[in-house]
Design a protein around this motif. Sequence first.
Motif, mmCIF file in Angstrom:
data_model
loop_
_atom_site.group_PDB
_atom_site.id
_atom_site.type_symbol
_atom_site.label_atom_id
_atom_site.label_comp_id
_atom_site.label_asym_id
_atom_site.label_seq_id
_atom_site.Cartn_x
_atom_site.Cartn_y
_atom_site.Cartn_z
ATOM 1 N N GLY A 15 0.816 -1.212 0.000
ATOM 2 C CA GLY A 15 0.000 0.000 0.000
ATOM 3 C C GLY A 15 0.847 1.257 0.000
ATOM 4 O O GLY A 15 0.567 2.213 -0.731
ATOM 5 N N VAL A 16 1.888 1.267 0.818
ATOM 6 C CA VAL A 16 2.808 2.408 0.839
ATOM 7 C C VAL A 16 3.469 2.569 -0.528
ATOM 8 O O VAL A 16 3.638 3.687 -1.029
ATOM 9 C CB VAL A 16 3.863 2.228 1.947
ATOM 10 N N ALA A 17 3.829 1.446 -1.150
ATOM 11 C CA ALA A 17 4.494 1.498 -2.456
ATOM 12 C C ALA A 17 3.584 2.091 -3.521
ATOM 13 O O ALA A 17 4.010 2.949 -4.306
ATOM 14 C CB ALA A 17 4.945 0.101 -2.865
ATOM 15 N N VAL A 18 2.321 1.652 -3.555
ATOM 16 C CA VAL A 18 1.422 2.154 -4.607
ATOM 17 C C VAL A 18 1.061 3.620 -4.363
ATOM 18 O O VAL A 18 0.823 4.374 -5.313
ATOM 19 C CB VAL A 18 0.156 1.268 -4.708
ATOM 20 N N MET A 19 1.057 4.046 -3.094
ATOM 21 C CA MET A 19 0.853 5.463 -2.817
ATOM 22 C C MET A 19 2.109 6.269 -3.158
ATOM 23 O O MET A 19 2.027 7.341 -3.765
ATOM 24 C CB MET A 19 0.486 5.653 -1.344
ATOM 25 N N GLY A 20 3.261 5.735 -2.792
ATOM 26 C CA GLY A 20 4.511 6.446 -3.058
ATOM 27 C C GLY A 20 4.838 6.554 -4.533
ATOM 28 O O GLY A 20 5.457 7.535 -4.976
ATOM 29 N N ILE A 21 4.419 5.562 -5.316
ATOM 30 C CA ILE A 21 4.736 5.585 -6.740
ATOM 31 C C ILE A 21 4.059 6.762 -7.422
ATOM 32 O O ILE A 21 4.556 7.287 -8.421
ATOM 33 C CB ILE A 21 4.336 4.243 -7.396
ATOM 34 N N PHE A 64 10.494 3.913 -4.573
ATOM 35 C CA PHE A 64 9.163 3.289 -4.595
ATOM 36 C C PHE A 64 8.988 2.387 -5.815
ATOM 37 O O PHE A 64 8.297 1.377 -5.740
ATOM 38 C CB PHE A 64 8.078 4.360 -4.517
ATOM 39 N N ARG A 65 9.637 2.737 -6.923
ATOM 40 C CA ARG A 65 9.659 1.815 -8.059
ATOM 41 C C ARG A 65 10.400 0.534 -7.666
ATOM 42 O O ARG A 65 9.957 -0.571 -7.964
ATOM 43 C CB ARG A 65 10.334 2.478 -9.256
ATOM 44 N N GLY A 66 11.533 0.702 -6.980
ATOM 45 C CA GLY A 66 12.281 -0.465 -6.513
ATOM 46 C C GLY A 66 11.490 -1.275 -5.509
ATOM 47 O O GLY A 66 11.518 -2.512 -5.538
ATOM 48 N N LEU A 67 10.782 -0.588 -4.627
ATOM 49 C CA LEU A 67 9.966 -1.280 -3.636
ATOM 50 C C LEU A 67 8.858 -2.084 -4.309
ATOM 51 O O LEU A 67 8.551 -3.216 -3.908
ATOM 52 C CB LEU A 67 9.365 -0.259 -2.668
ATOM 53 N N TYR A 360 2.243 18.416 -7.041
ATOM 54 C CA TYR A 360 2.307 17.568 -5.844
ATOM 55 C C TYR A 360 1.111 17.774 -4.918
ATOM 56 O O TYR A 360 0.827 16.924 -4.075
ATOM 57 C CB TYR A 360 3.624 17.819 -5.094
ATOM 58 N N ALA A 361 0.399 18.885 -5.082
ATOM 59 C CA ALA A 361 -0.796 19.117 -4.260
ATOM 60 C C ALA A 361 -1.910 18.140 -4.616
ATOM 61 O O ALA A 361 -2.827 17.906 -3.812
ATOM 62 C CB ALA A 361 -1.274 20.550 -4.433
ATOM 63 N N ILE A 362 -1.846 17.559 -5.811
ATOM 64 C CA ILE A 362 -2.863 16.596 -6.236
ATOM 65 C C ILE A 362 -2.704 15.267 -5.510
ATOM 66 O O ILE A 362 -3.680 14.559 -5.261
ATOM 67 C CB ILE A 362 -2.772 16.392 -7.767
ATOM 68 N N VAL A 363 -1.472 14.939 -5.156
ATOM 69 C CA VAL A 363 -1.172 13.601 -4.614
ATOM 70 C C VAL A 363 -1.961 13.272 -3.347
ATOM 71 O O VAL A 363 -2.564 12.189 -3.263
ATOM 72 C CB VAL A 363 0.347 13.458 -4.380
ATOM 73 N N PRO A 364 -2.001 14.130 -2.320
ATOM 74 C CA PRO A 364 -2.777 13.788 -1.118
ATOM 75 C C PRO A 364 -4.252 13.535 -1.399
ATOM 76 O O PRO A 364 -4.883 12.709 -0.719
ATOM 77 C CB PRO A 364 -2.587 15.009 -0.203
ATOM 78 N N LEU A 365 -4.811 14.227 -2.389
ATOM 79 C CA LEU A 365 -6.217 14.008 -2.737
ATOM 80 C C LEU A 365 -6.423 12.589 -3.266
ATOM 81 O O LEU A 365 -7.400 11.916 -2.919
ATOM 82 C CB LEU A 365 -6.672 15.035 -3.773
ATOM 83 N N VAL A 366 -5.507 12.134 -4.097
ATOM 84 C CA VAL A 366 -5.603 10.770 -4.643
ATOM 85 C C VAL A 366 -5.369 9.749 -3.532
ATOM 86 O O VAL A 366 -6.039 8.712 -3.469
ATOM 87 C CB VAL A 366 -4.604 10.575 -5.792
ATOM 88 N N TRP A 367 -4.431 10.035 -2.642
ATOM 89 C CA TRP A 367 -4.213 9.142 -1.498
ATOM 90 C C TRP A 367 -5.494 8.994 -0.679
ATOM 91 O O TRP A 367 -5.847 7.888 -0.263
ATOM 92 C CB TRP A 367 -3.111 9.695 -0.608
ATOM 93 N N ALA A 368 -6.163 10.113 -0.443
ATOM 94 C CA ALA A 368 -7.401 10.070 0.343
ATOM 95 C C ALA A 368 -8.443 9.181 -0.327
ATOM 96 O O ALA A 368 -9.140 8.400 0.329
ATOM 97 C CB ALA A 368 -7.944 11.485 0.529
ATOM 98 N N ILE A 369 -8.538 9.287 -1.660
ATOM 99 C CA ILE A 369 -9.480 8.429 -2.388
ATOM 100 C C ILE A 369 -9.111 6.961 -2.205
ATOM 101 O O ILE A 369 -9.975 6.115 -1.945
ATOM 102 C CB ILE A 369 -9.496 8.820 -3.883
#
Length: 403
Positions: A15-21, A64-67, A360-369
């Motif tokens: 989960g961390v990897a798919v969010m970090g990617i 995160f790609r490596g992870l 990068y401001a978009i990223v937290p919104l996608v994480w929340a989804i």
Amino acid sequence: MEATPRFPSLDVIRGVAVMGILLANIVAFGLPEAAYFSPLAWGGSELPEKTAWFLNFVFVEGRFRGLFSFLFGASMLLVIERADAAGENGAELHLRRMFWLFVFGCIHLYLFWWGDILAHYALVGVLALFFGRQSTRTLVLLSLALLVVALLLNAATASALFAAAARATAGDVALWKGFASAFGVPPRAELLEQIAAMRGSFGAAAAWRWNHALDPLTFLPIGGAETLGAMLLGMAALRTGFVTGEWSRHAYARVALVCVPLSLIGYAAIGSHTMATGFDQRYVYLGSLVVSEPFRTIGYVGYAALVILLLRPDGALSTRIGAAGRMAFSNYLGTTLLMDLVFAGWGLGLFGVIGRTWLYAIVPLVWAIMLVWSPAWLARYRYGPLEWLWRSVVRGRPAALRR
């Protein structure tokens, strides 16, 4: 492909990897391809944009790609071994999975996003099958050998790029221009061509990807050694219980305290040097794909250990991240659809409009989804929607979906 019983640590790391990617890829979704490696290409080149590039490079780039690759190796071995234990042919099952993953990856690559990694994973996953019965020690040694191979291959390419810098021959000029398209500042006409295609119709964007995206077979000899090395290391990590949370907290802490700072310091030094050269494409390539190679491996191993240390099996956040990890396939491709809705011409058409810093401001919104829809979906269904589809086509029959 889901297997039970599940390992919470494996799901949370995934989960961390798919969010970090997404942090790594957001620039590639919203800006021309060359901007991924150099802020001079597009999206702003003032101090805020350069700072955003530097922070992303230090904390995110490559790790995160490596992870993701590391966890892919662990998961594929887990599926094969469980299939064998259940009386199935694990190798045959794996090959069917890789065939369909390749199909999904190519659809993703040509119809939706040039940065797809799934088709590459499918090809490397077939190669990884031949090493599945090796001992843990052999897997680790092979992984390190492949790391060296990847480093040497990229170093040879960097040497050729440095030699071509004088542009004394037509071949040198062609090589220099080719690298400018990915690691430097492409001609403005080239950038505008991509922007127009991405803001155009679905067909126009697909045509651009068909003509310009690096196809999986061409990319295999370029990135295959690094990816295979990470997968084999992931297999070893499964065998030792590292990714399944079976080590002591002291052992995970020791790995995290050594690997994470070492990786961050290495990337910070490389990033600082790249900025000091004015993002000269020779040093962008050298720093991103050669010198950073060992720090990348050290970094994703350290990140995995850190995630397990912070894991709280019954905690609300860990549960949500674990759900996102169980649906990593759906979340990875679902993220592309969301980003296309924002950037593609058939969506809001904002490709090349938003600067690097604000992307990068978009990223937290996608994480929340991800963190909301993943547990909600899994409360009613056994698998994510694309996990279900993958399982169904591999098995040749619809899998039971509802709980």
